[in-house]
Each structure stands twice: as structure tokens, then as C-alpha cells.
Design an enzyme around this catalytic site. Structure first.
Site, PDB file in Angstrom:
ATOM      1  N   LYS A   1       0.992  -1.138   0.203  1.00 46.76           N
ATOM      2  CA  LYS A   1       0.037   0.093  -0.098  1.00 46.76           C
ATOM      3  C   LYS A   1       0.906   1.343   0.146  1.00 46.76           C
ATOM      4  CE  LYS A   1       0.450   2.173   4.241  1.00 46.76           C
ATOM      5  NZ  LYS A   1       1.613   2.606   4.587  1.00 46.76           N
TER       6      LYS A   1
ATOM      7  N   ASP B   1      -2.104  -1.302  10.349  1.00 46.07           N
ATOM      8  CA  ASP B   1      -2.405  -1.196   8.695  1.00 46.07           C
ATOM      9  C   ASP B   1      -3.150  -2.489   8.398  1.00 46.07           C
ATOM     10  OD1 ASP B   1      -1.329   1.435   8.318  1.00 46.07           O
ATOM     11  OD2 ASP B   1       0.733   0.497   7.710  1.00 46.07           O
TER      12      ASP B   1
HETATM   13  O1  C5P Z   1       0.182  -0.636  14.926  1.00 50.60           O
HETATM   14  P1  C5P Z   1       1.426  -0.850  14.493  1.00 50.60           P
HETATM   15  O2  C5P Z   1       2.157  -1.703  15.296  1.00 50.60           O
HETATM   16  O3  C5P Z   1       1.676  -0.963  12.964  1.00 50.60           O
HETATM   17  O4  C5P Z   1       2.342   0.525  14.648  1.00 50.60           O
HETATM   18  C1  C5P Z   1       3.660   0.688  14.871  1.00 50.60           C
HETATM   19  C2  C5P Z   1       4.104   1.897  15.660  1.00 50.60           C
HETATM   20  O5  C5P Z   1       3.726   3.104  14.794  1.00 50.60           O
HETATM   21  C3  C5P Z   1       3.380   1.860  16.996  1.00 50.60           C
HETATM   22  O6  C5P Z   1       4.081   1.245  18.021  1.00 50.60           O
HETATM   23  C4  C5P Z   1       3.352   3.323  17.113  1.00 50.60           C
HETATM   24  O7  C5P Z   1       4.426   3.690  17.922  1.00 50.60           O
HETATM   25  C5  C5P Z   1       3.340   3.908  15.908  1.00 50.60           C
HETATM   26  N1  C5P Z   1       1.822   4.464  15.337  1.00 50.60           N
HETATM   27  C6  C5P Z   1       1.213   5.551  15.778  1.00 50.60           C
HETATM   28  N2  C5P Z   1       0.079   5.884  15.502  1.00 50.60           N
HETATM   29  C7  C5P Z   1      -0.726   4.936  14.526  1.00 50.60           C
HETATM   30  C8  C5P Z   1      -0.026   4.041  13.866  1.00 50.60           C
HETATM   31  C9  C5P Z   1       1.034   3.472  14.397  1.00 50.60           C
HETATM   32  O8  C5P Z   1       1.723   6.198  16.769  1.00 50.60           O
HETATM   33  N3  C5P Z   1      -1.904   5.515  14.161  1.00 50.60           N
END
Ligand code: C5P
Length: 286
Positions: free
Chosen positions: A11, A137
Site C-alpha cells: 500500500k 495497517d
Molecule cells: O500498529 P503498528 O504496530 O503497526 O504501529 C507501529 C508503531 O507506529 C506503533 O508502535 C506506534 O508507535 C506507531 N503508530 C502510531 N500511531 C498510529 C499507528 C502507528 O503512533 N496511528
């Protein structure tokens, strides 16, 4: 059925805006996500052993750190499936640590694949909910196409898909999503996307206003550290892209073209300097 192969598209974020920091530590997003025709292939085979992850690409973990592993474990656990042996082969074409949701789309592919392989027949809503546990995501990667995402990224409104011509250029380093978000400061942002204007242009199929409204606030973090990202953006525009921005938390930069010849020419130019350059279209489900 003993095995299944699933396409897992990358994406890009056509827009990415951050509205603020949440109490749970995540950032409140408003982003348009768009699947592109750059695919990993996930082959899942039933076995009598445990969950195993295999890939020729040594940059991805082959253990429980891999989001594909987490997806399989969660799927078995939530659906009370005891015989939980699977080999998961990941044919990796999407660059790793690139801002293209490579890990998330692999996890999404595993959830969709296991749902079919074990004939559990979860509906899409339940699959999206499972995806949320794995990463912000992942729900979008399950839904696919194009969508406006809010919340952490899991509050999705699907929108119609258009076919764009996109050139991706990934610098040779990887960036950590957590690190980029951690260093985000709202007062350092130079350009916010106007999602309303973007969506209006999108619905009108108006490529000039679509491209003039793409923007990503996370560039304020990564360009400060890696000015090369700004150089790639400028070069893409000089070579005929209508506009160019970074995808997600980077470092991949993409340019949108309305002229195939110019896109090919730019592809040849970047190919001489970078290993990971991809001329792609939007992903249309086959
Ligand atoms: O959700 P995911 O584990 O993929 O996100 C990775 C990191 O990106 C999270 O630990 C967070 O620090 C950051 N993040 C965030 N806000 C979001 C998505 C991700 O701060 N909406």
C-alpha cells in the site's frame, strides 16, 4: 484443500495527516490508503508441526516476530483450532522497512488464507477485527482497494479505486515506524493534506487536483534526518511526475505520472542509482 496461495499487495498513503496524539500512545490519523500492484505471495500449507515461516529474503524474521506468524497464532487461538501446524512461505517482492505495509499485508494474507484453508468462513468484519490486534495497517490490507482510514488506521471508509501510474523509489536504508511517530512534532509540519479536497478530486477523477492534494505530514520527521528523501521528491517532479511524496513512515518516495513515457524515462534514471525502484499501477483485484 491442503495449501493455498494468496496475493499480498503493498500500500501507499496518498495522503497522511495526524490530528493529535491519543491516550493509548498512538496517533490519530486521517489517511487515504491505496493498494498497488507490487505483490508478495503467501503460500500456506497445512502440516502436523508448528507454525513455520520461510522466505528467501533474509531481512524478515522467520520466527514469532514476523507479523505473519502472529496472524497465524491469533487465528488459531481465536477460532479454537487445535491442529495448528502450517508452513508459511513468503515470496517477498515488497521492500522491507519501507513504508509500504509489507509486514501488515503478509499478516492480512495469512488471515485471509487460513480463513479459506480451514473453511472457518469468518465474515470480513470479523477478519478486520482480528487484523486490528496485529497492527494498525492490517485491517486496510484485509479490506484492500482504496480507503480513507481514521483512528489508529483501523476506522475504514472504502472509496472507489482508480488506476494510477506510480513510480516508487526506496533509498537503501529502512525506517522504523515507531521511531518516526515518536519523533513527530505537530509544530514542525510544513504541509498538511486537505483530505476533503483530495476526496473531491478523487471522486471527480481529476488527476491534476488529486496529485496537487497528496501530502504526508511524516515527511517533517524523516526529511529532517534524511534530506535524500526531499531530493528524490524533487527529481521525480523534474522528471515529469505530477507530484511526489513519501509513503507512510518512509523512506519510500512515490511519484504519480499521467504520461507513461515520462514514467518509464524516470524509472530508467532512478534504476541507475537505486536498487529498489518499481514502476507500478494501482492494484485491481483479479
Ligand atoms: O500498529 P503498528 O504496530 O503497526 O504501529 C507501529 C508503531 O507506529 C506503533 O508502535 C506506534 O508507535 C506507531 N503508530 C502510531 N500511531 C498510529 C499507528 C502507528 O503512533 N496511528
Amino acid at each position: 484443500m491442503n495449501s493455498i496461495t494468496i496475493e499480498a499487495p503493498a500500500k501507499i498513503n496518498l495522503t497522511l495527516d495526524i490530528k493529535g496524539k491519543r491516550d493509548d500512545g498512538y496517533h490519530e490519523l486521517e489517511t487515504v490508503m491505496h493498494q498497488i500492484d507490487l505483490l508478495d505471495y503467501i503460500k500456506i500449507e497445512k502440516t502436523n508441526e508448528n507454525i513455520s515461516i520461510q522466505s528467501e529474503n533474509t531481512q524478515i524474521p522467520n520466527n514469532e516476530e514476523n507479523l505473519a506468524y502472529k496472524a497465524a497464532e491469533l487465528f488459531f487461538q481465536k477460532n479454537g483450532i487445535k491442529r495448528k501446524g502450517v508452513n508459511i512461505f513468503i515470496q517477498k517482492n515488497i521492500p522491507v522497512g519501507a513504508g509500504l505495509a509489507g509486514g501488515s499485508t503478509n499478516a492480512a494474507g495469512v488471515l485471509k488464507g487460513l480463513n479459506q484453508l480451514y473453511a472457518v468462513n469468518l465474515d470480513q468484519k470479523s477478519l478486520l477485527k482480528l487484523g486490528e490486534y496485529i497492527g494498525s495497517d492490517v485491517p486496510f490490507c484485509i479490506m484492500g482497494g482504496t480507503a480513507l482510514a481514521k483512528g489508529r488506521g483501523e476506522v475504514l471508509t472504502p472509496i472507489n479505486t482508480q488506476k494510477l501510474t506510480i513510480l516508487l523509489v526506496k533509498p537503501k536504508y529502512q525506517l522504523s515506524t515507531a521511531e518516526i511517530y515518536k519523533n513527530f512534532a505537530i509544530d514542525k509540519v510544513e504541509e498538511n493534506p486537505n483530505n476533503g479536497a483530495f476526496l473531491e478530486a478523487w471522486n471527480n477523477n481529476d488527476i491534476i487536483n488529486i496529485t496537487s492534494n497528496i501530502a504526508n505530514v511524516l515527511e517533517s520527521v524523516s526529511i529532517a534526518k534524511y534530506p535524500e528523501i526531499a531530493n528524490i521528491k524533487n527529481k521525480l517532479k523534474n522528471l515529469g511526475a505530477l507530484n511526489a511524496i513519501m509513503s507512510g513512515s518512509g523512506p519510500t518516495v512515490f511519484g504519480i505520472f499521467n504520461d507513461r513515457k515520462r514514467a518509464l524515462n524516470a524509472h530508467n534514471y532512478f534504476k541507475e542509482q537505486y536498487q529498489e525502484v518499481f514502476l507500478v499501477s494501482s492494484y485491481i483485484k483479479r
